[in-house]
Design an enzyme around this catalytic site. Structure first.
Site, mmCIF file in Angstrom:
data_model
loop_
_atom_site.group_PDB
_atom_site.id
_atom_site.type_symbol
_atom_site.label_atom_id
_atom_site.label_comp_id
_atom_site.label_asym_id
_atom_site.label_seq_id
_atom_site.Cartn_x
_atom_site.Cartn_y
_atom_site.Cartn_z
ATOM 1 N N LYS A 8 -39.512 55.640 -50.143
ATOM 2 C CA LYS A 8 -40.328 56.026 -51.287
ATOM 3 C C LYS A 8 -39.482 56.600 -52.416
ATOM 4 C CE LYS A 8 -44.234 58.999 -52.592
ATOM 5 N NZ LYS A 8 -45.145 60.076 -52.158
ATOM 6 N N ASP A 19 -40.520 61.703 -51.733
ATOM 7 C CA ASP A 19 -40.884 62.810 -50.846
ATOM 8 C C ASP A 19 -41.526 62.393 -49.525
ATOM 9 O OD1 ASP A 19 -43.092 61.965 -52.644
ATOM 10 O OD2 ASP A 19 -44.237 63.394 -51.464
ATOM 11 N N CYS A 20 -41.221 61.223 -49.007
ATOM 12 C CA CYS A 20 -41.855 60.770 -47.769
ATOM 13 C C CYS A 20 -41.089 61.288 -46.541
ATOM 14 C CB CYS A 20 -41.903 59.245 -47.745
ATOM 15 S SG CYS A 20 -42.392 58.546 -46.168
ATOM 16 N N LYS A 47 -45.679 48.799 -56.738
ATOM 17 C CA LYS A 47 -44.814 48.169 -55.739
ATOM 18 C C LYS A 47 -44.380 46.772 -56.190
ATOM 19 C CE LYS A 47 -47.355 50.648 -52.195
ATOM 20 N NZ LYS A 47 -48.783 50.698 -52.005
ATOM 21 N N SER A 73 -41.745 54.308 -38.649
ATOM 22 C CA SER A 73 -40.547 55.106 -38.353
ATOM 23 C C SER A 73 -40.304 55.247 -36.848
ATOM 24 C CB SER A 73 -40.627 56.490 -39.022
ATOM 25 O OG SER A 73 -41.721 57.232 -38.543
ATOM 26 N N HIS A 160 -41.519 69.890 -45.887
ATOM 27 C CA HIS A 160 -42.720 69.694 -46.707
ATOM 28 C C HIS A 160 -43.654 70.892 -46.578
ATOM 29 C CE1 HIS A 160 -42.796 65.386 -48.183
ATOM 30 N NE2 HIS A 160 -41.614 65.513 -47.599
ATOM 31 N N TRP A 206 -47.520 65.935 -53.285
ATOM 32 C CA TRP A 206 -48.709 66.530 -52.639
ATOM 33 C C TRP A 206 -49.810 66.880 -53.628
ATOM 34 C CZ3 TRP A 206 -49.832 66.087 -47.773
ATOM 35 C CH2 TRP A 206 -48.804 65.917 -46.845
ATOM 36 N N LYS A 209 -53.253 65.148 -53.533
ATOM 37 C CA LYS A 209 -53.998 65.381 -52.297
ATOM 38 C C LYS A 209 -54.611 66.787 -52.292
ATOM 39 C CE LYS A 209 -50.813 62.320 -49.795
ATOM 40 N NZ LYS A 209 -49.812 62.137 -50.853
#
Length: 212
Positions: A8, A19-20, A47, A73, A160, A206, A209
């Site tokens: 990302k 920030d992933c 994307k 992952s 995070h 973040w 969200k």
């Protein structure tokens, strides 16, 4: 042939690492294994077509091994361990899922608008369990003196947690959880510094969200 990895890009800064925590986990694994890789930064809000062809769900990270792109992952880390067994990052099975509920507990607390809904307490219980484990098993890492895969999964999530909760809720891990604070020093590892997003991009990632 160098491994290729798509991760990302930062929100609002497509040329900077984003920030992933799952992308960082994959990058950390490659760094700790000393695997040469080529990094592609993917702007999640715009994307590129070539990326959608290799990752139809549009998810990162994806890694190219032997001309085949692999997502998830968990799968990526397992393949890296098989292809590059030294140094071993295998976590003893009894510790493999340790701390796995911290991230969802953190997200629930971060999004919570009600201070009495139990989300803060649920997160504290998970952090206390981690603290107790580290205290009992001597640390500094989950499986003892050596970094293993479980640390490389958990450390980005704790980063995070630390950055987002301090910014959005003025909340920090209690000082009484001394072993968790010691564990957070993992962030000083060279591989972590090289693969982490800057704090401002963690906050930017973040914000939608939290404000939803």
């Amino acid at each position: 042939m160098a491994v290729e990895i798509c991760v990302k890009a930062a929100v609002g800064a497509p040329d900077i690492l984003g920030d992933c925590p799952f992308s960082q986990r994959a990058l950390l694994t490659l760094e700790e294994k000393k695997v040469t890789y080529k990094r592609h930064l993917i702007n999640i809000s715009d994307k590129p077509q070539w990326f959608m062809e290799i990752s139809p769900e549009g998810k990162v990270p994806v890694v190219k091994f032997d001309d085949k792109w692999v997502a998830d992952s968990d799968v990526i880390v397992r393949i890296v361990e098989e292809k590059y067994p030294e140094p071993s990052l295998t976590t003893p099975p009894e510790f493999a899922s340790l701390g796995s509920k911290i991230f969802p507990s953190f997200v629930n607390f971060l999004k919570s608008k009600d201070p009495n809904d139990g989300t803060e307490q649920a997160l504290l219980e998970e952090l206390k369990a981690l603290d107790e484990h580290l205290k009992t098993h001597g640390g500094p890492f989950i499986a003892g003196e050596k970094v293993t895969a479980v640390d490389l999964s958990l450390a980005p999530k704790l980063y995070h947690l630390q950055v987002a909760l301090e910014h959005f809720k003025q909340w920090t891990v209690p000082e009484s959880l001394a072993h968790v604070h010691g564990y957070i020093k993992l962030f000083a590892l060279e591989s972590f510094q090289k693969t982490k997003a800057e704090k401002q991009y963690v906050i930017a990632g973040w914000a939608p969200k939290v404000n939803a």
